[in-house]
Design a protein around this motif. Structure first.
Motif, PDB file in Angstrom:
ATOM      1  N   GLY A  71       0.798  -1.224   0.000  1.00 30.18           N
ATOM      2  CA  GLY A  71       0.000   0.000   0.000  1.00 30.18           C
ATOM      3  C   GLY A  71       0.826   1.268   0.000  1.00 30.18           C
ATOM      4  N   MET A  72       2.145   1.134  -0.093  1.00 33.90           N
ATOM      5  CA  MET A  72       3.021   2.307  -0.030  1.00 33.90           C
ATOM      6  C   MET A  72       3.210   2.971  -1.382  1.00 33.90           C
ATOM      7  SD  MET A  72       6.062   1.132   2.577  1.00 33.90           S
ATOM      8  CE  MET A  72       5.743   0.806   4.310  1.00 33.90           C
ATOM      9  N   SER A  73       3.690   4.218  -1.336  1.00 37.84           N
ATOM     10  CA  SER A  73       4.055   4.908  -2.571  1.00 37.84           C
ATOM     11  C   SER A  73       5.279   4.243  -3.167  1.00 37.84           C
ATOM     12  CB  SER A  73       4.352   6.380  -2.294  1.00 37.84           C
ATOM     13  OG  SER A  73       5.542   6.498  -1.529  1.00 37.84           O
ATOM     14  N   VAL A  74       5.517   4.468  -4.440  1.00 36.82           N
ATOM     15  CA  VAL A  74       6.631   3.815  -5.115  1.00 36.82           C
ATOM     16  C   VAL A  74       7.979   4.256  -4.522  1.00 36.82           C
ATOM     17  CG1 VAL A  74       6.792   5.561  -6.962  1.00 36.82           C
ATOM     18  CG2 VAL A  74       7.643   3.240  -7.355  1.00 36.82           C
ATOM     19  N   ILE A  75       8.075   5.511  -4.074  1.00 32.43           N
ATOM     20  CA  ILE A  75       9.339   5.988  -3.495  1.00 32.43           C
ATOM     21  C   ILE A  75       9.602   5.296  -2.169  1.00 32.43           C
ATOM     22  CG2 ILE A  75      10.670   7.997  -2.793  1.00 32.43           C
ATOM     23  CD1 ILE A  75       9.876   7.866  -5.788  1.00 32.43           C
ATOM     24  N   ALA A  76       8.572   5.169  -1.343  1.00 34.86           N
ATOM     25  CA  ALA A  76       8.726   4.462  -0.068  1.00 34.86           C
ATOM     26  C   ALA A  76       9.061   2.998  -0.313  1.00 34.86           C
ATOM     27  CB  ALA A  76       7.441   4.587   0.754  1.00 34.86           C
ATOM     28  N   LEU A  77       8.453   2.439  -1.340  1.00 27.33           N
ATOM     29  CA  LEU A  77       8.705   1.041  -1.709  1.00 27.33           C
ATOM     30  C   LEU A  77      10.170   0.847  -2.097  1.00 27.33           C
ATOM     31  CD1 LEU A  77       6.874  -1.470  -1.911  1.00 27.33           C
ATOM     32  CD2 LEU A  77       6.588  -0.969  -4.340  1.00 27.33           C
ATOM     33  N   ALA A  84      15.277  -1.278  -1.106  1.00 23.84           N
ATOM     34  CA  ALA A  84      16.710  -1.047  -1.316  1.00 23.84           C
ATOM     35  C   ALA A  84      17.484  -1.219  -0.013  1.00 23.84           C
ATOM     36  CB  ALA A  84      16.947   0.348  -1.886  1.00 23.84           C
ATOM     37  N   LEU A  85      16.927  -0.719   1.089  1.00 26.15           N
ATOM     38  CA  LEU A  85      17.583  -0.879   2.393  1.00 26.15           C
ATOM     39  C   LEU A  85      17.657  -2.356   2.782  1.00 26.15           C
ATOM     40  CD1 LEU A  85      18.843   0.539   4.821  1.00 26.15           C
ATOM     41  CD2 LEU A  85      16.543   0.700   5.828  1.00 26.15           C
ATOM     42  N   PHE A  86      16.567  -3.072   2.579  1.00 23.17           N
ATOM     43  CA  PHE A  86      16.547  -4.514   2.850  1.00 23.17           C
ATOM     44  C   PHE A  86      17.600  -5.225   1.999  1.00 23.17           C
ATOM     45  CE2 PHE A  86      14.997  -8.769   1.710  1.00 23.17           C
ATOM     46  CZ  PHE A  86      14.787  -9.329   2.968  1.00 23.17           C
ATOM     47  N   ASN A  87      17.692  -4.829   0.748  1.00 28.04           N
ATOM     48  CA  ASN A  87      18.640  -5.394  -0.210  1.00 28.04           C
ATOM     49  C   ASN A  87      20.087  -5.193   0.263  1.00 28.04           C
ATOM     50  OD1 ASN A  87      19.958  -6.223  -2.570  1.00 28.04           O
ATOM     51  ND2 ASN A  87      18.515  -5.192  -3.916  1.00 28.04           N
ATOM     52  N   ILE A  88      20.398  -3.971   0.720  1.00 25.47           N
ATOM     53  CA  ILE A  88      21.754  -3.642   1.181  1.00 25.47           C
ATOM     54  C   ILE A  88      22.119  -4.453   2.425  1.00 25.47           C
ATOM     55  CG2 ILE A  88      23.165  -1.808   2.211  1.00 25.47           C
ATOM     56  CD1 ILE A  88      21.614   0.152   0.333  1.00 25.47           C
ATOM     57  N   VAL A  89      21.166  -4.566   3.353  1.00 26.93           N
ATOM     58  CA  VAL A  89      21.431  -5.292   4.601  1.00 26.93           C
ATOM     59  C   VAL A  89      21.641  -6.780   4.331  1.00 26.93           C
ATOM     60  CG1 VAL A  89      20.444  -6.004   6.819  1.00 26.93           C
ATOM     61  CG2 VAL A  89      20.231  -3.625   6.059  1.00 26.93           C
ATOM     62  N   THR A 138      28.017   3.762   0.269  1.00 24.23           N
ATOM     63  CA  THR A 138      26.725   3.068   0.305  1.00 24.23           C
ATOM     64  C   THR A 138      25.593   4.040   0.625  1.00 24.23           C
ATOM     65  OG1 THR A 138      27.775   0.995   0.999  1.00 24.23           O
ATOM     66  CG2 THR A 138      25.417   1.211   1.409  1.00 24.23           C
ATOM     67  N   VAL A 139      25.815   4.900   1.604  1.00 20.46           N
ATOM     68  CA  VAL A 139      24.782   5.879   1.973  1.00 20.46           C
ATOM     69  C   VAL A 139      24.487   6.823   0.809  1.00 20.46           C
ATOM     70  CG1 VAL A 139      24.281   7.856   3.472  1.00 20.46           C
ATOM     71  CG2 VAL A 139      25.291   5.788   4.445  1.00 20.46           C
ATOM     72  N   LEU A 140      25.545   7.321   0.173  1.00 21.50           N
ATOM     73  CA  LEU A 140      25.347   8.221  -0.978  1.00 21.50           C
ATOM     74  C   LEU A 140      24.652   7.500  -2.125  1.00 21.50           C
ATOM     75  CD1 LEU A 140      28.826  10.014  -0.922  1.00 21.50           C
ATOM     76  CD2 LEU A 140      26.604  11.087  -0.464  1.00 21.50           C
ATOM     77  N   GLY A 141      25.061   6.250  -2.381  1.00 16.96           N
ATOM     78  CA  GLY A 141      24.424   5.470  -3.441  1.00 16.96           C
ATOM     79  C   GLY A 141      22.960   5.236  -3.156  1.00 16.96           C
ATOM     80  N   TYR A 142      22.635   4.933  -1.898  1.00 14.06           N
ATOM     81  CA  TYR A 142      21.246   4.704  -1.481  1.00 14.06           C
ATOM     82  C   TYR A 142      20.407   5.970  -1.659  1.00 14.06           C
ATOM     83  CZ  TYR A 142      17.359   3.795   1.767  1.00 14.06           C
ATOM     84  OH  TYR A 142      16.118   3.642   2.344  1.00 14.06           O
ATOM     85  N   ILE A 143      20.954   7.119  -1.240  1.00 14.80           N
ATOM     86  CA  ILE A 143      20.234   8.393  -1.396  1.00 14.80           C
ATOM     87  C   ILE A 143      19.992   8.692  -2.878  1.00 14.80           C
ATOM     88  CG2 ILE A 143      20.437  10.903  -1.091  1.00 14.80           C
ATOM     89  CD1 ILE A 143      21.961  10.293   1.542  1.00 14.80           C
ATOM     90  N   LEU A 144      21.026   8.451  -3.694  1.00 13.08           N
ATOM     91  CA  LEU A 144      20.872   8.690  -5.139  1.00 13.08           C
ATOM     92  C   LEU A 144      19.814   7.775  -5.755  1.00 13.08           C
ATOM     93  CD1 LEU A 144      24.366   9.345  -6.778  1.00 13.08           C
ATOM     94  CD2 LEU A 144      22.465  10.926  -6.473  1.00 13.08           C
ATOM     95  N   ILE A 145      19.736   6.523  -5.281  1.00  9.84           N
ATOM     96  CA  ILE A 145      18.711   5.604  -5.774  1.00  9.84           C
ATOM     97  C   ILE A 145      17.324   6.191  -5.519  1.00  9.84           C
ATOM     98  CG2 ILE A 145      17.558   3.386  -5.290  1.00  9.84           C
ATOM     99  CD1 ILE A 145      19.948   2.893  -6.985  1.00  9.84           C
ATOM    100  N   ILE A 146      17.113   6.726  -4.324  1.00  8.79           N
ATOM    101  CA  ILE A 146      15.813   7.311  -3.975  1.00  8.79           C
ATOM    102  C   ILE A 146      15.546   8.574  -4.800  1.00  8.79           C
ATOM    103  CG2 ILE A 146      14.463   8.353  -2.110  1.00  8.79           C
ATOM    104  CD1 ILE A 146      16.023   6.527  -0.173  1.00  8.79           C
ATOM    105  N   ILE A 147      16.566   9.440  -4.925  1.00 12.12           N
ATOM    106  CA  ILE A 147      16.402  10.674  -5.709  1.00 12.12           C
ATOM    107  C   ILE A 147      16.091  10.349  -7.172  1.00 12.12           C
ATOM    108  CG2 ILE A 147      17.619  12.705  -6.608  1.00 12.12           C
ATOM    109  CD1 ILE A 147      19.134  12.822  -3.930  1.00 12.12           C
ATOM    110  N   PHE A 148      16.840   9.413  -7.751  1.00 11.76           N
ATOM    111  CA  PHE A 148      16.597   9.023  -9.142  1.00 11.76           C
ATOM    112  C   PHE A 148      15.199   8.423  -9.307  1.00 11.76           C
ATOM    113  CE2 PHE A 148      20.726  10.188 -10.091  1.00 11.76           C
ATOM    114  CZ  PHE A 148      21.140   9.827 -11.358  1.00 11.76           C
ATOM    115  N   SER A 149      14.747   7.671  -8.305  1.00 11.45           N
ATOM    116  CA  SER A 149      13.418   7.064  -8.381  1.00 11.45           C
ATOM    117  C   SER A 149      12.325   8.117  -8.367  1.00 11.45           C
ATOM    118  CB  SER A 149      13.210   6.092  -7.207  1.00 11.45           C
ATOM    119  OG  SER A 149      14.130   5.020  -7.267  1.00 11.45           O
ATOM    120  N   ALA A 150      12.585   9.216  -7.665  1.00  7.18           N
ATOM    121  CA  ALA A 150      11.594  10.298  -7.577  1.00  7.18           C
ATOM    122  C   ALA A 150      11.639  11.233  -8.781  1.00  7.18           C
ATOM    123  CB  ALA A 150      11.823  11.096  -6.294  1.00  7.18           C
TER     124      ALA A 150
END
Length: 484
Positions: free
Chosen positions: A368-374, A379-384, A463-475
């Motif tokens: 039920g989440m938005s695509v960005i939250a998804l 992605a966080l689950f994937n990294i962990v 990793t943190v920068l890559g994760y943030i960029l993934i979210i920004i690119f998704s939005a």
């Protein structure tokens, strides 16, 4: 056998039998439960590396053939699949075009090694960049990108760059334990991982995801489209990598004359051999065909790669003979790769992936989440979860089918489901944190140039920068270009 390997094997068998003995949920077919038992068995073997990967592949195929073969079919529970049909399911991955592309990539990597062309390319680029530490960092990143275009193997690229960088360090009169060595080698492996994301043919795990996407959605992602989607992320990450590494590790003062060591190594290679020129022509032709796939011609990436391999083997105009190259091909890698695809396909066809998705991701309320939250949570689950895997190919085989099941269970959606799956595949290449997270990391770690703490110290901000960029690119960008 080492005690830790024995423990890994025992744990794998325990997990298999415990899942088989559990009551069968009403929402999960019997065959699906049995395939989940095989998945647990496989994941434990992969994570613990209790047996070599090719051995684990044969064990997975055997269990699938037996357990699926003796299971009632989903359509008619009064009949069983039979071991013949089940074995066909267990080895279906061997017929995937993705396996053909990986096989072709291994041949091309061998051609680079036999001719030494990859080393010449790397030295030539480094000779033009210069020998100041900051310039060497830039050169390392540029070489990683260029080789990713022509050498479809992260391990092979690391095997090319690392000896060259160590030669430069030695020419400065420094040892492998110097800060300069740590700076350059860590930059090399991190940039290799970054460009595993940016280029479709740079890493085998990309082919795993594409195989699943094609199998489930009937969609092929052309080389040029992948580059359009992922290369901008990799370019920005390469720039950020430069600043992270140059701020993080301050190398020793050096007095090496400009280009001395690099020019010496380049001259030692001698004049270009005819086989190198032929390989350059083949490689450039292959890159042009890859990049124009679906635009200027109808040939897919696998087909043109196989044609290129055939040319490299052709008498007189080729690079090597079959006898010369066959010993250099890691055939076990192909077996593992194909088995991973088979396991993922069986997870999807037996509804095991769907059940696992609904009881993990969907139970968390992701549907039920938005695509960005998804994207952010997945992605966080994937990294962990990647922290436990030394093989991105194995991680893709286990995780991507579950993500596909989540996406298909959510249809219709306001976003492009296959695009979300592809983004999760990008994240699977995040092998930035530990030496065991990627083969190229382990190869580099074996040189003794850096510690686990140093890699982690650089890997966390990357990793943190890559994760943030993934979210920004998704939005933003990925929605603009139609990926999401």
């Amino acid at each position: 056998m080492k005690n830790k390997n024995l423990i890994g094997i025992i744990l794998a068998f325990l997990a298999l039998f415990i899942i088989l003995m559990l009551p069968n949920p009403d929402s999960l077919p019997i065959v699906g439960q049995r395939v989940l038992a095989v998945l647990a068995f496989a994941v434990i073997l992969w994570v613990t590396e209790a047996v070599p990967y090719p051995v684990s592949a044969l064990m997975i195929i055997s269990w699938l053939a037996i357990l699926v073969g003796l299971s009632p079919t989903i359509d008619d529970p009064s009949t069983v699949y039979g071991t013949k049909e089940a074995l066909g399911m267990a080895i279906a991955g061997f017929s995937s075009t993705a396996v053909g592309l990986v096989a072709g990539a291994l041949f091309l990597a061998a051609a680079m090694e036999i001719t030494g062309l990859h080393k010449r390319i790397a030295l030539f680029i480094m000779s033009k960049i210069g020998t100041k530490p900051s310039r060497l960092v830039i050169g390392t990143i540029v070489v990683s990108f260029v080789l990713a275009l022509f050498v479809p193997s992260a391990t092979a690229r690391a095997g090319t760059i690392i000896p060259i960088l160590l030669g430069i360090v030695a020419a400065f009169g420094l040892t492998n334990t110097s800060k300069l060595a740590a700076l350059l080698i860590i930059t090399a492996v991190q940039s290799i991982s970054i460009w595993n994301v940016g280029i479709k043919t740079a890493a085998a795990q990309n082919m795993v995801a594409l195989g699943f996407i094609h199998s489930k959605f009937g969609i092929d992602v052309a080389w040029g489209k992948w580059f359009l989607y992922a290369a901008p992320w990799s370019i920005l990450m390469s720039i950020l990598l430069f600043f992270v590494m140059t701020k993080l590790i301050k190398p020793e003062q050096t007095n090496l004359s400009e280009g001395n060591s690099i020019q010496t190594q380049l001259k030692a290679l001698g004049k270009m051999k005819s086989s190198e020129w032929r390989l350059i022509i083949i490689s450039i032709g292959l890159l042009l065909l890859w990049s124009t796939e679906g635009f200027l011609h109808p040939l897919d990436s696998t087909t043109v790669t196989i044609i290129a391999v055939a040319i490299t083997l052709f008498p007189k105009v080729g690079i090597f003979t079959w006898k010369e190259v066959q010993a250099k091909i890691p055939w076990g890698t192909l077996v593992v790769f194909a088995t991973g695809i088979s396991l993922g396909m069986v997870l999807l066809s037996t509804e095991a992936a769907t059940w696992l998705s609904s009881n993990t991701f969907e139970a968390m309320g992701l549907a039920g989440m938005s695509v960005i939250a998804l994207v952010a949570i997945l992605a966080l689950f994937n990294i962990v979860i990647h922290l436990g895997f030394s093989s991105a190919t194995s991680l893709a085989s286990a995780l991507i089918p579950i993500v596909i099941a989540l996406v298909t269970g959510m249809e219709p959606t306001s976003f492009n489901g296959p695009g979300l799956v592809l983004i999760m595949q990008f994240v699977i290449s995040f092998g930035f944190l530990l030496p065991v997270n990627a083969p190229q990391n382990m190869l580099a770690y074996g040189t003794g140039t850096f510690t686990t703490k140093q890699l982690l110290k650089s890997g966390i901000p990357i990793t943190v920068l890559g994760y943030i960029l993934i979210i920004i690119f998704s939005a933003t960008y990925w929605q603009w270009v139609g990926l999401l």
